[in-house]
Scaffold this active site. Sequence first.
Site, PDB file in Angstrom:
ATOM      1  N   ARG A 289       0.807  -1.228   0.000  1.00  0.00           N
ATOM      2  CA  ARG A 289       0.000   0.000   0.000  1.00  0.00           C
ATOM      3  C   ARG A 289       0.834   1.269   0.000  1.00  0.00           C
ATOM      4  NH1 ARG A 289      -4.067  -2.692   4.144  1.00  0.00           N
ATOM      5  NH2 ARG A 289      -2.025  -3.074   4.997  1.00  0.00           N
TER       6      ARG A 289
ATOM      7  N   GLU B 158       3.359 -10.681  13.217  1.00  0.00           N
ATOM      8  CA  GLU B 158       2.614 -11.312  14.304  1.00  0.00           C
ATOM      9  C   GLU B 158       2.464 -12.815  14.068  1.00  0.00           C
ATOM     10  OE1 GLU B 158       1.273  -7.114  13.653  1.00  0.00           O
ATOM     11  OE2 GLU B 158       1.626  -8.815  12.385  1.00  0.00           O
TER      12      GLU B 158
END
Length: 180
Positions: free
Chosen positions: A67, A104
């Site tokens: 992005r 994560e």
Amino acid sequence: MADSDLQLVARRIRSFPDFPVPGVLFRDISPVLKDPDSFRASIRLLTNHLKETHGGKIDYIVGLDSRGFLFGPSLAQELGLGCVLIRKRGKLPGPTVSASYTLEYGKAELEIQRDALEPGQKVVVVDDLLATGGTMHAACELLGRLRVEVLECVSLVELTSLKGREKLGAVPVFSLLQYD
């Protein structure tokens, strides 16, 4: 003008609770991209910040996969600069330099073409969101290995409770919108 631009961008950020996993409040920038006025406002705000902070000292904008690619080229055009891409592993042709980082849910790798920048050049790294800082930290590590000076890391949104800016050490960080 800056306050109204910032409000326009802020109104377009959507929140989705428990996405992608329970307990996470996801900040969605898609409506900013969908609305030309909001997108232009975000680019205008980032451009003004970089002009005021760095003047003509920036050589390139560096957009992060994926992005950051949406904001990087538009920001570079407004500043009259080129845009260099840092991509996920295996997406760039030719000799590359890579850096691993922890997510994560595992590990990932970023790459930049070895000849994308020259030692001593000054860049600003841009992405849509700063969370834990892993991606931006890996990007700064890559750029450091090319002996490029990172003047600043900028993002549209920063999730302050995740303390990503701490991972960037001495590199200045700027975000348009901050959420806990």
